[in-house]
Write a protein that holds these residues in place. Sequence first.
Motif, short mmCIF file in Angstrom:
data_model
loop_
_atom_site.label_atom_id
_atom_site.label_comp_id
_atom_site.label_asym_id
_atom_site.label_seq_id
_atom_site.Cartn_x
_atom_site.Cartn_y
_atom_site.Cartn_z
N GLY A 9 30.43 -51.60 88.98
CA GLY A 9 30.30 -52.37 87.75
C GLY A 9 30.55 -53.84 87.99
N ASN A 10 29.65 -54.68 87.51
CA ASN A 10 29.84 -56.13 87.56
C ASN A 10 30.09 -56.58 86.14
N TRP A 11 31.33 -56.96 85.87
CA TRP A 11 31.69 -57.29 84.48
C TRP A 11 31.25 -58.68 84.05
N LYS A 12 30.94 -59.53 85.01
CA LYS A 12 30.50 -60.91 84.69
C LYS A 12 31.55 -61.59 83.81
N MET A 13 31.14 -62.40 82.82
CA MET A 13 32.13 -63.08 81.96
C MET A 13 32.37 -62.23 80.71
N GLY A 95 26.27 -63.99 96.10
CA GLY A 95 24.88 -64.35 95.84
C GLY A 95 24.25 -63.70 94.63
N HIS A 96 25.09 -63.34 93.64
CA HIS A 96 24.48 -62.78 92.42
C HIS A 96 23.49 -63.80 91.85
N SER A 97 22.41 -63.31 91.29
CA SER A 97 21.36 -64.24 90.84
C SER A 97 21.86 -65.22 89.78
N GLU A 98 22.89 -64.82 89.03
CA GLU A 98 23.43 -65.77 88.04
C GLU A 98 24.17 -66.91 88.73
N ARG A 99 24.81 -66.63 89.86
CA ARG A 99 25.46 -67.70 90.64
C ARG A 99 24.38 -68.58 91.28
N TYR A 167 19.80 -54.79 95.72
CA TYR A 167 18.51 -55.35 95.31
C TYR A 167 18.50 -55.47 93.79
N GLU A 168 18.49 -56.72 93.32
CA GLU A 168 18.51 -56.96 91.88
C GLU A 168 17.38 -57.92 91.51
N PRO A 169 16.21 -57.37 91.14
CA PRO A 169 15.13 -58.27 90.71
C PRO A 169 15.61 -59.07 89.51
N TRP A 171 14.24 -60.54 87.18
CA TRP A 171 13.57 -60.27 85.91
C TRP A 171 14.07 -59.00 85.23
N SER A 172 14.89 -58.24 85.92
CA SER A 172 15.36 -56.98 85.32
C SER A 172 16.83 -57.04 84.90
N ILE A 173 17.49 -58.17 85.18
CA ILE A 173 18.93 -58.23 84.91
C ILE A 173 19.21 -58.63 83.47
N GLY A 174 19.87 -57.75 82.76
CA GLY A 174 20.27 -58.03 81.39
C GLY A 174 19.09 -58.16 80.43
N THR A 175 17.90 -57.77 80.89
CA THR A 175 16.71 -57.96 80.07
C THR A 175 16.23 -56.66 79.44
N GLY A 212 20.05 -52.83 91.20
CA GLY A 212 20.71 -53.34 90.00
C GLY A 212 19.73 -54.02 89.08
N GLY A 213 19.95 -53.88 87.79
CA GLY A 213 19.08 -54.51 86.78
C GLY A 213 18.79 -53.52 85.68
N SER A 214 19.49 -53.70 84.54
CA SER A 214 19.29 -52.84 83.37
C SER A 214 19.46 -51.35 83.67
N VAL A 215 20.40 -51.04 84.56
CA VAL A 215 20.72 -49.62 84.80
C VAL A 215 21.60 -49.13 83.66
N LYS A 216 21.21 -48.01 83.09
CA LYS A 216 21.91 -47.44 81.92
C LYS A 216 22.13 -45.95 82.18
N ALA A 232 24.04 -47.95 92.41
CA ALA A 232 23.64 -48.96 91.44
C ALA A 232 24.73 -49.99 91.22
N LEU A 233 24.30 -51.22 90.98
CA LEU A 233 25.19 -52.30 90.54
C LEU A 233 24.85 -52.51 89.07
N VAL A 234 25.84 -52.28 88.22
CA VAL A 234 25.57 -52.20 86.79
C VAL A 234 26.36 -53.26 86.03
N GLY A 235 25.69 -54.00 85.18
CA GLY A 235 26.36 -54.99 84.34
C GLY A 235 26.78 -54.40 83.02
N GLY A 236 25.95 -54.62 82.00
CA GLY A 236 26.27 -54.25 80.63
C GLY A 236 26.82 -52.84 80.43
N ALA A 237 26.22 -51.87 81.12
CA ALA A 237 26.63 -50.47 80.89
C ALA A 237 27.91 -50.09 81.63
P1 PGA Z 1 22.67 -55.53 83.93
O1 PGA Z 1 23.27 -56.46 85.09
O2 PGA Z 1 22.99 -54.10 84.32
O3 PGA Z 1 23.40 -55.94 82.68
O4 PGA Z 1 21.21 -55.77 83.88
C1 PGA Z 1 23.18 -56.07 86.43
C2 PGA Z 1 23.77 -57.13 87.33
O5 PGA Z 1 23.58 -58.32 87.06
O6 PGA Z 1 24.43 -56.81 88.34
#
Ligand code: PGA
Length: 251
Positions: A9-13, A95-99, A167-169, A171-175, A212-216, A232-237
Amino acid sequence: MARKKILFGNWKMNNTLAEAKAFCAEAETLTAAAAKKDLIIGVAPAYLSLAYVAEHKAGLKVYAEEVHYLNHGAYTGNVSIPMIQEVGAEGSLVGHSERRAYEKENDFDCNLRLKALTKAGMGGIFCVGETLKEFEAGMAEDIIRSQILVGLMGISEADLAHIIIAYEPVWSIGTGKNASEEIAENICKYIRSLIEELYSKKAAQQIEILYGGSVKPVNIHGYLAQEDVDGALVGGASLTAASFKELIENC
Ligand code: PGA
């Protein structure tokens, strides 16, 4: 050695200390559920919760979301490897894409961090991935190739054992627009072939590669069923224990 399936899990901010405490109250339940599925699970919390989560992890892996490559110095706002190590973190995302997008980190910055982490015996989850424009131009593999060539420069095969690639495209992160299972598998397979080219067949077979990217909870199973997707590397979920548990149960 067979590769393990990993859910990180990547909790971000997100998640205040109070919310992180509520999550940790369920950590034992989560690790017990994960053990039944032979899954390794972990989280990367914000710095202010890192020490608490590391102290109450009950078997979770705990990584920082980011780290500086120098041990100390005049770098206002940054946190060093000895600092995260001292509070019990085992590694950091790199190297997260948000960084890359908001803090202008480039592949050379990633390389410095990965070298510093592995030198300290710490782990690194190295995030790579293309933007939508690059994907549409058919450049995904070229972009990932250059991110990996530069990011892993000077990293020995022994040190590579401390690194996981995600691998986190972009275009798929948080979208909510997740990459298809087929795209995830193809790129993870490509990354594995690149590791074979740069290191060895053995290194390629051993390295863990995550999507990683919108994994639920509803789509995680399909990704993990792919041969070259090791987790999986998972943000929101991943933010609440309830949602994290659902992810585990659906693996
Ligand atoms: P997301 O984020 O699951 O909310 O799309 C994934 C990530 O940025 O690692």
